[in-house]
Design an enzyme around this catalytic site. Structure first.
Site, PDB file in Angstrom:
ATOM      1  N   ASP A 181      -6.762  12.214  17.958  1.00  0.00           N
ATOM      2  CA  ASP A 181      -6.247  13.534  18.343  1.00  0.00           C
ATOM      3  C   ASP A 181      -4.769  13.578  17.958  1.00  0.00           C
ATOM      4  OD1 ASP A 181      -5.208  15.731  19.649  1.00  0.00           O
ATOM      5  OD2 ASP A 181      -6.323  15.387  21.504  1.00  0.00           O
ATOM      6  N   ALA A 240     -10.314  16.456   8.374  1.00  0.00           N
ATOM      7  CA  ALA A 240     -11.675  16.464   7.819  1.00  0.00           C
ATOM      8  C   ALA A 240     -12.085  17.877   7.420  1.00  0.00           C
ATOM      9  CB  ALA A 240     -12.658  15.926   8.850  1.00  0.00           C
ATOM     10  N   CYS A 274      -8.304  29.545   8.258  1.00  0.00           N
ATOM     11  CA  CYS A 274      -9.222  30.358   7.444  1.00  0.00           C
ATOM     12  C   CYS A 274      -9.679  31.532   8.308  1.00  0.00           C
ATOM     13  CB  CYS A 274     -10.374  29.537   6.881  1.00  0.00           C
ATOM     14  SG  CYS A 274     -11.234  28.520   8.078  1.00  0.00           S
ATOM     15  N   CYS A 277      -5.045  17.668  10.901  1.00  0.00           N
ATOM     16  CA  CYS A 277      -6.437  18.040  11.193  1.00  0.00           C
ATOM     17  C   CYS A 277      -7.190  17.942   9.872  1.00  0.00           C
ATOM     18  CB  CYS A 277      -6.492  19.465  11.726  1.00  0.00           C
ATOM     19  SG  CYS A 277      -5.551  19.708  13.236  1.00  0.00           S
ATOM     20  N   LYS A 293      -7.668  19.108   1.781  1.00  0.00           N
ATOM     21  CA  LYS A 293      -6.209  19.189   1.656  1.00  0.00           C
ATOM     22  C   LYS A 293      -5.576  17.802   1.629  1.00  0.00           C
ATOM     23  CE  LYS A 293      -6.570  23.720   3.693  1.00  0.00           C
ATOM     24  NZ  LYS A 293      -7.978  23.642   4.109  1.00  0.00           N
TER      25      LYS A 293
HETATM   26  N1  SAM Z   1      -7.922  20.431   6.493  1.00  0.00           N
HETATM   27  C1  SAM Z   1      -9.364  20.292   6.362  1.00  0.00           C
HETATM   28  C2  SAM Z   1      -9.740  20.445   4.911  1.00  0.00           C
HETATM   29  O1  SAM Z   1      -9.058  21.142   4.176  1.00  0.00           O
HETATM   30  O2  SAM Z   1     -10.729  19.831   4.482  1.00  0.00           O
HETATM   31  C3  SAM Z   1     -10.094  21.283   7.244  1.00  0.00           C
HETATM   32  C4  SAM Z   1      -9.703  21.122   8.685  1.00  0.00           C
HETATM   33  S1  SAM Z   1     -10.710  22.041   9.820  1.00  0.00           S
HETATM   34  C5  SAM Z   1     -10.102  23.639   9.598  1.00  0.00           C
HETATM   35  C6  SAM Z   1     -10.011  21.535  11.332  1.00  0.00           C
HETATM   36  C7  SAM Z   1     -10.307  20.101  11.698  1.00  0.00           C
HETATM   37  O3  SAM Z   1      -9.406  19.722  12.727  1.00  0.00           O
HETATM   38  C8  SAM Z   1     -11.685  19.874  12.253  1.00  0.00           C
HETATM   39  O4  SAM Z   1     -12.306  18.841  11.535  1.00  0.00           O
HETATM   40  C9  SAM Z   1     -11.443  19.443  13.699  1.00  0.00           C
HETATM   41  O5  SAM Z   1     -12.376  18.488  14.153  1.00  0.00           O
HETATM   42  C10 SAM Z   1     -10.063  18.844  13.611  1.00  0.00           C
HETATM   43  N2  SAM Z   1      -9.266  18.849  14.858  1.00  0.00           N
HETATM   44  C11 SAM Z   1      -9.265  19.770  15.830  1.00  0.00           C
HETATM   45  N3  SAM Z   1      -8.380  19.446  16.790  1.00  0.00           N
HETATM   46  C12 SAM Z   1      -7.779  18.320  16.392  1.00  0.00           C
HETATM   47  C13 SAM Z   1      -6.769  17.499  16.963  1.00  0.00           C
HETATM   48  N4  SAM Z   1      -6.206  17.797  18.134  1.00  0.00           N
HETATM   49  N5  SAM Z   1      -6.382  16.391  16.295  1.00  0.00           N
HETATM   50  C14 SAM Z   1      -6.961  16.071  15.102  1.00  0.00           C
HETATM   51  N6  SAM Z   1      -7.951  16.801  14.534  1.00  0.00           N
HETATM   52  C15 SAM Z   1      -8.341  17.922  15.161  1.00  0.00           C
END
Ligand code: SAM
Length: 378
Positions: A168, A109, A289, A107, A113
């Site tokens: 996803d 964006a 978070c 996940c 990380k």
């Molecule tokens: N790890 C990122 C960072 O440190 O910059 C922050 C991640 S943020 C907490 C969670 C992200 O997961 C969001 O951008 C959301 O769109 C994405 N997300 C949610 N469900 C997902 C899935 N099933 N597969 C991939 N991405 C997903």
């Protein structure tokens, strides 16, 4: 100080990007006008420009908040990344080594990380211009995936990282040939965002303003709060629950919050169990978070008790097996939320935004699996 409100009690955390620079160079250039402080509290309290080198996470400094680093050459060129200390825990705890093979950031964006993982790979193998290990960075939201792409490019980790735009993670087949060498996964899924500084989550439910929709059945509409000081929003929390039929409910009460936490934790557990299925995976970090135990220790316990964890020998990464800085970090999980299991609670790493450490509320736990052979049926 320029910053006001809750944020005045925090420093500005800056990670020096080991792909493009190093701490010594940054201390002599970008931070040459800063006076060295003895503690984070000194950085927060003293007037003038102060800097403290973090004792837990390598290449991390705390500087006086209100300093606009976005105007610096170091920021524009990706030599420094504005990232909260707690947000640096997962990649550091995962500590990917050359024998871990390829990595997944499930996940990803906006990419804090992902770029941290790439920097750690680079530090472990400075002889390589480009790491031979691939980072697969998935992001379900296409718009946020663009931000991820930009951050990865600026940080100089583009060649190591393959971005799954709009991908996803749950639709990624763990048995696919291309993921057969994935040895470590970082899981930082959507959460309530209750640990983020500047957000009163409870008890008044002063939740952020509503704007755009995120995933159905888990989180609802997202907050378009303006980014401050160039730090990318790690999460877009919401005050709307969207059920599987697309019906929206605005959270107004504690009961609504409980409903939402239940939906979020179900989603978070599903992602974690999916990560358990990668045949060569040996290490996983799970982080949020959030300060709510429903999204944290409870997810960890449910994951450890799952059939897939037992089939494939997944267990918690104990404190004694963690990287030095995380072993020494004092704030640990809630024993009561771990069914009284003190070892699991001690393995969990927490932070609280009001505990004087100057970091956001956060949670991270590591999972390890003995042997690289595929032990289960998957
Ligand atoms: N790890 C990122 C960072 O440190 O910059 C922050 C991640 S943020 C907490 C969670 C992200 O997961 C969001 O951008 C959301 O769109 C994405 N997300 C949610 N469900 C997902 C899935 N099933 N597969 C991939 N991405 C997903």
């Amino acid at each position: 100080k320029e910053s006001a409100g809750e944020e005045a009690n925090y420093p500005r955390w800056v990670r020096v990007n080991a792909i493009k620079s190093n701490l010594e160079d940054q201390l002599e250039s970008t931070f040459s006008a800063f006076t060295r402080a003895n503690s984070v509290q000194d950085v927060i309290m003293k007037s003038g420009k102060h800097l403290f080198i973090d004792p837990h996470v390598p290449n991390l400094v705390a500087v006086t908040s209100g300093t606009d680093l976005t105007k610096t050459e170091a920021y524009a060129s990706g030599k420094i990344i504005l990232q909260d200390k707690a947000s640096c825990f997962p990649a550091y705890l995962l500590d990917p080594q050359s024998e871990d093979g390829d990595l997944i950031d499930a996940c990803a964006a906006p990419g804090n990380k992902t770029t941290h993982l790439a920097a750690i790979l680079k530090e472990h193998q400075p002889e390589f211009e480009t790491s031979p290990q691939i980072i697969y960075a998935f992001e379900k939201d296409s718009r946020r995936a663009q931000t991820l792409d930009k951050m990865v490019t600026t940080a100089g980790s583009k060649t190591d990282t393959r971005i799954g735009f709009g991908q996803d993670f749950l639709q990624v087949d763990p048995r696919a040939e291309r993921y057969k060498s994935v040895g470590a996964l970082l899981l930082d899924p959507s959460c309530s965002g209750s640990g983020i500084v500047g957000r009163d989550f409870m008890p008044d439910l002063h939740l952020p303003e509503i704007s755009s929709t995120t995933e159905k059945g888990t989180t609802g509409k997202a907050n378009k709060r303006k980014r401050k000081h160039g730090e990318f929003e790690a999460e877009e929390p919401c005050n709307v629950i969207v059920d599987d039929d697309g019906n929206e409910t605005i959270m107004k009460s504690e009961k609504d919050l409980e409903t939402r936490l239940e939906a979020l934790s179900g989603f978070q557990l599903t992602l974690l169990l999916h990560a358990f299925r990668f045949p060569s995976a040996r290490k996983i970090t799970y982080s949020t978070c959030s300060v709510h135990m429903q999204e944290n220790e409870r997810v960890v316990m449910r994951a450890l008790q799952s059939d897939i964890a037992k089939e494939r020998n997944w267990s918690i990464m104990l404190r004694k097996d963690q990287v030095t800085g995380m072993r020494e970090w004092p704030v640990r999980g809630l024993t009561s939320a771990c069914g009284g299991n003190e070892d699991v609670a001690d393995a969990c790493i927490r932070s609280y935004k009001d505990d004087g450490q100057g970091v956001m509320g956060f949670f991270v736990a590591g999972f390890v699996r003995l042997g690289t052979q595929d032990a289960g049926s998957g």
